[in-house]
Design a protein around this motif. Structure first.
Motif, PDB file in Angstrom:
ATOM      1  N   ALA A  45      41.294  75.565  71.724  1.00 27.69           N
ATOM      2  CA  ALA A  45      40.418  75.518  70.559  1.00 27.69           C
ATOM      3  C   ALA A  45      39.843  74.114  70.366  1.00 27.69           C
ATOM      4  CB  ALA A  45      41.185  75.965  69.313  1.00 27.69           C
ATOM      5  N   LEU A  46      40.704  73.102  70.413  1.00 26.44           N
ATOM      6  CA  LEU A  46      40.239  71.732  70.247  1.00 26.44           C
ATOM      7  C   LEU A  46      39.350  71.294  71.406  1.00 26.44           C
ATOM      8  CD1 LEU A  46      43.455  70.068  68.807  1.00 26.44           C
ATOM      9  CD2 LEU A  46      41.347  70.658  67.591  1.00 26.44           C
ATOM     10  N   GLY A  47      39.681  71.757  72.605  1.00 24.53           N
ATOM     11  CA  GLY A  47      38.842  71.448  73.769  1.00 24.53           C
ATOM     12  C   GLY A  47      37.441  71.994  73.604  1.00 24.53           C
ATOM     13  N   SER A  48      37.330  73.179  73.039  1.00 21.60           N
ATOM     14  CA  SER A  48      36.018  73.771  72.784  1.00 21.60           C
ATOM     15  C   SER A  48      35.216  72.905  71.816  1.00 21.60           C
ATOM     16  CB  SER A  48      36.184  75.181  72.217  1.00 21.60           C
ATOM     17  OG  SER A  48      34.947  75.702  71.785  1.00 21.60           O
ATOM     18  N   LEU A  49      35.873  72.435  70.781  1.00 22.20           N
ATOM     19  CA  LEU A  49      35.192  71.567  69.814  1.00 22.20           C
ATOM     20  C   LEU A  49      34.781  70.242  70.451  1.00 22.20           C
ATOM     21  CD1 LEU A  49      37.315  72.124  66.603  1.00 22.20           C
ATOM     22  CD2 LEU A  49      34.934  72.788  66.965  1.00 22.20           C
ATOM     23  N   GLU A  50      35.649  69.678  71.292  1.00 22.38           N
ATOM     24  CA  GLU A  50      35.336  68.410  71.946  1.00 22.38           C
ATOM     25  C   GLU A  50      34.177  68.552  72.931  1.00 22.38           C
ATOM     26  OE1 GLU A  50      39.025  67.180  73.680  1.00 22.38           O
ATOM     27  OE2 GLU A  50      39.805  66.401  71.781  1.00 22.38           O
ATOM     28  N   ARG A  51      34.187  69.631  73.712  1.00 20.21           N
ATOM     29  CA  ARG A  51      33.147  69.838  74.724  1.00 20.21           C
ATOM     30  C   ARG A  51      31.813  70.249  74.123  1.00 20.21           C
ATOM     31  NH1 ARG A  51      37.238  72.628  76.813  1.00 20.21           N
ATOM     32  NH2 ARG A  51      36.268  74.591  76.255  1.00 20.21           N
ATOM     33  N   GLU A  52      31.874  71.183  73.162  1.00 20.23           N
ATOM     34  CA  GLU A  52      30.650  71.812  72.674  1.00 20.23           C
ATOM     35  C   GLU A  52      30.202  71.321  71.301  1.00 20.23           C
ATOM     36  OE1 GLU A  52      30.831  76.117  73.277  1.00 20.23           O
ATOM     37  OE2 GLU A  52      32.593  75.736  74.511  1.00 20.23           O
ATOM     38  N   GLY A  53      31.068  70.611  70.603  1.00 22.12           N
ATOM     39  CA  GLY A  53      30.699  70.085  69.282  1.00 22.12           C
ATOM     40  C   GLY A  53      30.271  71.191  68.336  1.00 22.12           C
ATOM     41  N   ASP A  54      29.122  70.997  67.712  1.00 22.77           N
ATOM     42  CA  ASP A  54      28.613  71.975  66.749  1.00 22.77           C
ATOM     43  C   ASP A  54      28.233  73.307  67.395  1.00 22.77           C
ATOM     44  OD1 ASP A  54      28.956  70.195  64.686  1.00 22.77           O
ATOM     45  OD2 ASP A  54      26.866  69.540  64.651  1.00 22.77           O
ATOM     46  N   ARG A  55      28.072  73.337  68.708  1.00 24.29           N
ATOM     47  CA  ARG A  55      27.733  74.585  69.410  1.00 24.29           C
ATOM     48  C   ARG A  55      28.965  75.436  69.707  1.00 24.29           C
ATOM     49  NH1 ARG A  55      24.969  70.743  72.475  1.00 24.29           N
ATOM     50  NH2 ARG A  55      26.487  71.164  74.095  1.00 24.29           N
ATOM     51  N   SER A  56      30.140  74.878  69.495  1.00 29.23           N
ATOM     52  CA  SER A  56      31.372  75.638  69.714  1.00 29.23           C
ATOM     53  C   SER A  56      31.432  76.794  68.729  1.00 29.23           C
ATOM     54  CB  SER A  56      32.589  74.734  69.498  1.00 29.23           C
ATOM     55  OG  SER A  56      33.772  75.505  69.438  1.00 29.23           O
ATOM     56  N   PRO A  57      31.847  77.975  69.176  1.00 31.39           N
ATOM     57  CA  PRO A  57      31.976  79.095  68.242  1.00 31.39           C
ATOM     58  C   PRO A  57      32.963  78.789  67.119  1.00 31.39           C
ATOM     59  CG  PRO A  57      32.727  79.723  70.450  1.00 31.39           C
ATOM     60  CD  PRO A  57      32.213  78.328  70.542  1.00 31.39           C
TER      61      PRO A  57
END
Length: 71
Positions: A45-57
């Motif tokens: 979950a945190l990796g998604s936020l780090e990689r995709e930022g505001d585009r993370s689901p």
């Protein structure tokens, strides 16, 4: 749907695959909720936020159902 006609976007973070699938199925059948993000660990979950930022689901979620006993 809510009184305003919008769905509540929900994220699920659960390491137990069977329990995670049950939560997702429950949310997908609930009229007021949209299961917008599903992860098997907090690291994912945190990796998604780090990689995709505001585009993370996960960034668009209003609610987060998270297993408090994650390893």
């Amino acid at each position: 749907m809510t009184a305003t006609g919008t769905l509540r976007r929900v994220g699920v973070v659960e390491d137990d695959a069977r329990y995670r699938a049950s939560l997702v199925a429950l949310l997908r059948h609930a009229p007021d909720f949209d299961c917008a993000a599903v992860f098997g660990s907090a690291v994912e979950a945190l990796g998604s936020l780090e990689r995709e930022g505001d585009r993370s689901p996960l960034a668009a979620c209003e609610l987060l159902l998270m297993d408090l006993g994650l390893p």
